[in-house]
Structures are given as C-alpha cells and as structure tokens.
Design a protein around this motif. Structure first.
Motif, PDB file in Angstrom:
ATOM      1  N   SER A 108     -29.940  -7.201  -3.522  1.00 37.36           N
ATOM      2  CA  SER A 108     -30.116  -8.517  -2.912  1.00 37.36           C
ATOM      3  C   SER A 108     -29.188  -8.686  -1.727  1.00 37.36           C
ATOM      4  O   SER A 108     -28.126  -8.052  -1.656  1.00 37.36           O
ATOM      5  N   LEU A 109     -29.579  -9.529  -0.786  1.00 41.88           N
ATOM      6  CA  LEU A 109     -28.796  -9.778   0.414  1.00 41.88           C
ATOM      7  C   LEU A 109     -28.189 -11.169   0.348  1.00 41.88           C
ATOM      8  O   LEU A 109     -28.891 -12.159   0.125  1.00 41.88           O
ATOM      9  N   THR A 110     -26.864 -11.236   0.558  1.00 44.78           N
ATOM     10  CA  THR A 110     -26.136 -12.496   0.529  1.00 44.78           C
ATOM     11  C   THR A 110     -25.461 -12.700   1.878  1.00 44.78           C
ATOM     12  O   THR A 110     -24.759 -11.799   2.362  1.00 44.78           O
ATOM     13  N   PRO A 111     -25.639 -13.848   2.528  1.00 43.53           N
ATOM     14  CA  PRO A 111     -25.001 -14.074   3.831  1.00 43.53           C
ATOM     15  C   PRO A 111     -23.477 -13.997   3.729  1.00 43.53           C
ATOM     16  O   PRO A 111     -22.870 -14.538   2.799  1.00 43.53           O
ATOM     17  N   VAL A 112     -22.853 -13.312   4.667  1.00 40.41           N
ATOM     18  CA  VAL A 112     -21.400 -13.317   4.790  1.00 40.41           C
ATOM     19  C   VAL A 112     -21.014 -14.596   5.525  1.00 40.41           C
ATOM     20  O   VAL A 112     -21.582 -14.884   6.587  1.00 40.41           O
ATOM     21  N   PRO A 113     -20.095 -15.405   5.007  1.00 44.25           N
ATOM     22  CA  PRO A 113     -19.712 -16.648   5.700  1.00 44.25           C
ATOM     23  C   PRO A 113     -19.323 -16.380   7.151  1.00 44.25           C
ATOM     24  O   PRO A 113     -18.485 -15.532   7.430  1.00 44.25           O
ATOM     25  N   GLY A 114     -19.974 -17.077   8.060  1.00 47.33           N
ATOM     26  CA  GLY A 114     -19.715 -16.895   9.481  1.00 47.33           C
ATOM     27  C   GLY A 114     -20.441 -15.720  10.097  1.00 47.33           C
ATOM     28  O   GLY A 114     -20.371 -15.494  11.311  1.00 47.33           O
ATOM     29  N   GLY A 115     -21.179 -14.959   9.262  1.00 47.16           N
ATOM     30  CA  GLY A 115     -21.850 -13.764   9.758  1.00 47.16           C
ATOM     31  C   GLY A 115     -23.005 -14.041  10.691  1.00 47.16           C
ATOM     32  O   GLY A 115     -23.490 -13.131  11.375  1.00 47.16           O
ATOM     33  N   ASN A 116     -23.449 -15.301  10.731  1.00 44.34           N
ATOM     34  CA  ASN A 116     -24.527 -15.643  11.661  1.00 44.34           C
ATOM     35  C   ASN A 116     -24.089 -15.538  13.115  1.00 44.34           C
ATOM     36  O   ASN A 116     -24.915 -15.584  14.023  1.00 44.34           O
ATOM     37  N   ARG A 117     -22.794 -15.369  13.330  1.00 38.57           N
ATOM     38  CA  ARG A 117     -22.300 -15.147  14.689  1.00 38.57           C
ATOM     39  C   ARG A 117     -22.927 -13.892  15.293  1.00 38.57           C
ATOM     40  O   ARG A 117     -23.045 -13.766  16.516  1.00 38.57           O
ATOM     41  N   PHE A 118     -23.324 -12.964  14.428  1.00 40.42           N
ATOM     42  CA  PHE A 118     -23.863 -11.680  14.885  1.00 40.42           C
ATOM     43  C   PHE A 118     -25.383 -11.625  14.762  1.00 40.42           C
ATOM     44  O   PHE A 118     -25.964 -10.543  14.685  1.00 40.42           O
ATOM     45  N   ARG A 161      -9.938  -8.471   4.593  1.00 40.08           N
ATOM     46  CA  ARG A 161     -10.836  -9.069   5.558  1.00 40.08           C
ATOM     47  C   ARG A 161     -11.689  -7.992   6.212  1.00 40.08           C
ATOM     48  O   ARG A 161     -11.493  -6.793   5.990  1.00 40.08           O
ATOM     49  N   LEU A 162     -12.636  -8.428   7.018  1.00 40.89           N
ATOM     50  CA  LEU A 162     -13.490  -7.516   7.769  1.00 40.89           C
ATOM     51  C   LEU A 162     -13.157  -7.600   9.251  1.00 40.89           C
ATOM     52  O   LEU A 162     -12.883  -8.682   9.782  1.00 40.89           O
ATOM     53  N   LEU A 163     -13.176  -6.443   9.893  1.00 39.27           N
ATOM     54  CA  LEU A 163     -13.075  -6.373  11.352  1.00 39.27           C
ATOM     55  C   LEU A 163     -14.424  -5.867  11.854  1.00 39.27           C
ATOM     56  O   LEU A 163     -14.843  -4.768  11.505  1.00 39.27           O
ATOM     57  N   VAL A 164     -15.102  -6.678  12.639  1.00 37.33           N
ATOM     58  CA  VAL A 164     -16.429  -6.335  13.132  1.00 37.33           C
ATOM     59  C   VAL A 164     -16.355  -6.012  14.618  1.00 37.33           C
ATOM     60  O   VAL A 164     -15.767  -6.769  15.407  1.00 37.33           O
ATOM     61  N   GLY A 165     -16.930  -4.878  14.988  1.00 35.72           N
ATOM     62  CA  GLY A 165     -17.014  -4.490  16.389  1.00 35.72           C
ATOM     63  C   GLY A 165     -18.461  -4.469  16.834  1.00 35.72           C
ATOM     64  O   GLY A 165     -19.310  -3.869  16.167  1.00 35.72           O
ATOM     65  N   THR A 166     -18.771  -5.126  17.939  1.00 31.96           N
ATOM     66  CA  THR A 166     -20.150  -5.170  18.416  1.00 31.96           C
ATOM     67  C   THR A 166     -20.389  -4.073  19.442  1.00 31.96           C
ATOM     68  O   THR A 166     -19.456  -3.520  20.025  1.00 31.96           O
ATOM     69  N   ARG A 167     -21.652  -3.785  19.671  1.00 31.23           N
ATOM     70  CA  ARG A 167     -22.015  -2.725  20.609  1.00 31.23           C
ATOM     71  C   ARG A 167     -21.436  -2.986  22.000  1.00 31.23           C
ATOM     72  O   ARG A 167     -21.060  -2.064  22.711  1.00 31.23           O
ATOM     73  N   ARG A 168     -21.305  -4.256  22.361  1.00 30.85           N
ATOM     74  CA  ARG A 168     -20.795  -4.607  23.690  1.00 30.85           C
ATOM     75  C   ARG A 168     -19.274  -4.685  23.727  1.00 30.85           C
ATOM     76  O   ARG A 168     -18.689  -5.297  24.608  1.00 30.85           O
ATOM     77  N   LEU A 169     -18.616  -4.051  22.749  1.00 33.37           N
ATOM     78  CA  LEU A 169     -17.161  -3.917  22.707  1.00 33.37           C
ATOM     79  C   LEU A 169     -16.435  -5.222  22.415  1.00 33.37           C
ATOM     80  O   LEU A 169     -15.293  -5.416  22.815  1.00 33.37           O
ATOM     81  N   GLY A 170     -17.091  -6.128  21.704  1.00 35.61           N
ATOM     82  CA  GLY A 170     -16.403  -7.307  21.206  1.00 35.61           C
ATOM     83  C   GLY A 170     -15.831  -7.035  19.827  1.00 35.61           C
ATOM     84  O   GLY A 170     -16.463  -6.369  18.999  1.00 35.61           O
ATOM     85  N   LEU A 171     -14.613  -7.523  19.558  1.00 35.44           N
ATOM     86  CA  LEU A 171     -13.969  -7.354  18.262  1.00 35.44           C
ATOM     87  C   LEU A 171     -13.746  -8.727  17.635  1.00 35.44           C
ATOM     88  O   LEU A 171     -13.248  -9.649  18.298  1.00 35.44           O
ATOM     89  N   PHE A 172     -14.064  -8.846  16.342  1.00 35.14           N
ATOM     90  CA  PHE A 172     -13.976 -10.134  15.658  1.00 35.14           C
ATOM     91  C   PHE A 172     -13.383  -9.928  14.273  1.00 35.14           C
ATOM     92  O   PHE A 172     -13.849  -9.080  13.509  1.00 35.14           O
ATOM     93  N   LEU A 173     -12.372 -10.728  13.935  1.00 28.70           N
ATOM     94  CA  LEU A 173     -11.688 -10.630  12.653  1.00 28.70           C
ATOM     95  C   LEU A 173     -12.135 -11.769  11.749  1.00 28.70           C
ATOM     96  O   LEU A 173     -12.197 -12.929  12.167  1.00 28.70           O
ATOM     97  N   GLN A 174     -12.441 -11.428  10.510  1.00 25.97           N
ATOM     98  CA  GLN A 174     -12.830 -12.436   9.531  1.00 25.97           C
ATOM     99  C   GLN A 174     -11.646 -13.347   9.222  1.00 25.97           C
ATOM    100  O   GLN A 174     -10.546 -12.878   8.908  1.00 25.97           O
ATOM    101  N   ARG A 175     -11.890 -14.641   9.315  1.00 25.27           N
ATOM    102  CA  ARG A 175     -10.823 -15.605   9.037  1.00 25.27           C
ATOM    103  C   ARG A 175     -11.445 -16.864   8.456  1.00 25.27           C
ATOM    104  O   ARG A 175     -12.336 -17.456   9.059  1.00 25.27           O
ATOM    105  N   ASP A 176     -10.937 -17.282   7.289  1.00 28.99           N
ATOM    106  CA  ASP A 176     -11.477 -18.443   6.592  1.00 28.99           C
ATOM    107  C   ASP A 176     -12.987 -18.255   6.400  1.00 28.99           C
ATOM    108  O   ASP A 176     -13.409 -17.292   5.797  1.00 28.99           O
ATOM    109  N   ALA A 177     -13.789 -19.154   6.944  1.00 28.51           N
ATOM    110  CA  ALA A 177     -15.239 -19.067   6.743  1.00 28.51           C
ATOM    111  C   ALA A 177     -15.953 -18.605   8.001  1.00 28.51           C
ATOM    112  O   ALA A 177     -17.121 -18.937   8.224  1.00 28.51           O
ATOM    113  N   GLY A 178     -15.275 -17.807   8.819  1.00 28.99           N
ATOM    114  CA  GLY A 178     -15.911 -17.357  10.051  1.00 28.99           C
ATOM    115  C   GLY A 178     -15.246 -16.120  10.617  1.00 28.99           C
ATOM    116  O   GLY A 178     -14.455 -15.453   9.940  1.00 28.99           O
TER     117      GLY A 178
END
Length: 204
Positions: free
Chosen positions: A78-88, A106-123
C-alpha cells in the motif's frame, strides 16, 4: 530467467520496469502504473492510480514517487503519503537519503534539478548550497551517505560534490581531479573509507 509466470512474462505491462529495491518485507519494483512486490515466492502487483517515476530504499523503508502526487511510503503493498511529500508532485526526485539529526531520523530528498530538501516537522525545507550550474543544464543522478555522515552527490555533467552535515560543500571531484568521466551513475562507499563511482565510461 524471469520471476514471472510464463503468461505474465509475455504481458506487455511488464515492460519498462524500474530497478528493484530489497527490504525485509520483500523485493519491490514498479512499472509505469503498478507497484510490484516479490515475497514468499510470489509476485503481487497493484495498480498505483498514478504514474510511478522512482523507487527508493532508506534503511528498511521503501518510498516511491507518484507523478502529480509526490513522495509516498510503501507499507507492504500500500502507498501512504509522506507528510509534505506533495512538494515533489511535479519535481522529479533523483535520490532519497537518510539524514539523522537531533536524535531524529529524517529524509534528505534531492531532485533532478539539483534541489536539496530536508524533512522537518510535517514538510520539507530547502537545505544546503545551491549547486546548480549557471546554465541550469546539469542534473542530479545519484547520491550516498558516507561513513562520516557527509553526503556525496553525483551529477550528469560535473562529477561528485561532497557535502558535510551542515550542508557545506567540502569537496568537488571531477575530471580535473582525476575522474575518468563527469557523469556519475552510482556511488558506493566501502568499509575502508574508499568511494566507488560508477561512471558513464568506467569506474573510479
């Protein structure tokens, strides 16, 4: 040899599958619109409802990106939304890495366009330096957490950037420093402190 039964192996839905990721709950991969799980000698696939564009493993957790939806966690099948994951939802994810700080995983997410985003609270909040090239032509391809906690990020045009836990670039490896190629498909640290890079042409 295929894991699929003969009739499913001929099914055109089973083309264009992703690389697999392994967790204690099974071996996962995705097709364009389906998430598949191999466990206990059986393959089970379920429709995802939206196009799947990436699959990632962090520790023993599995995540996927759904186009137009964002980052989702896989629980069994099953698929569960990651809080704040709709940013991607519309920004292709290249890497999802573990990033523990303050006793929190926490999670560190890197996008194809070289953006880096750190999971914090609910986003997710922007993290680290802007490593985009001036012409905005380069792309993030791969990433790995190193034994000292720093993060190595592999790009399509400019080799590898090594970033410390504070988000500061400490090292840049490319052809000028001895790499055979600047296109880095994969990064693997070894137990001796070495860093192995799978390049477009060769291994360093």
């Amino acid at each position: 040899n295929s894991l699929l039964p003969a009739d499913e192996a001929r099914d055109r839905r089973f083309t264009g599958l992703s690389r697999p990721v392994a967790a204690s709950s099974g071996l996962y991969f995705h097709l364009r619109n389906s998430l598949c799980r191999w466990t206990d000698g059986q393959l089970r696939c379920r429709e995802a409802g939206a196009t799947l564009t990436g699959i990632f493993r962090v520790a023993d957790q599995v995540f996927v990106q759904q186009q137009g939806v964002g980052l989702m966690q896989v629980v069994d099948s099953s698929l569960t939304p990651v809080p704040g994951g709709n940013r991607f939802a519309d920004d292709e994810i290249a890497v999802v890495l573990p990033y523990s700080t303050g006793g929190q995983d926490r999670l560190l997410v890197g996008t194809r366009r070289l953006g880096l985003f750190l999971q914090r609270d609910a986003g997710f909040v922007p993290f680290g330096p802007d490593i985009r090239d001036r012409l905005d032509e380069d792309q993030l391809v791969s990433g790995a957490v190193l034994p000292d906690g720093s993060v190595a990020l592999g790009t399509r045009l400019r080799g590898v950037f090594v970033m410390d836990r504070a988000g500061v670039i400490r090292q840049h490896l490319d052809k000028s420093t001895g790499l055979q190629d600047n296109h880095v498909h994969g990064i693997w640290p070894d137990r001796q402190g070495g860093l192995w890079l799978a390049l477009q042409h060769g291994v360093s």
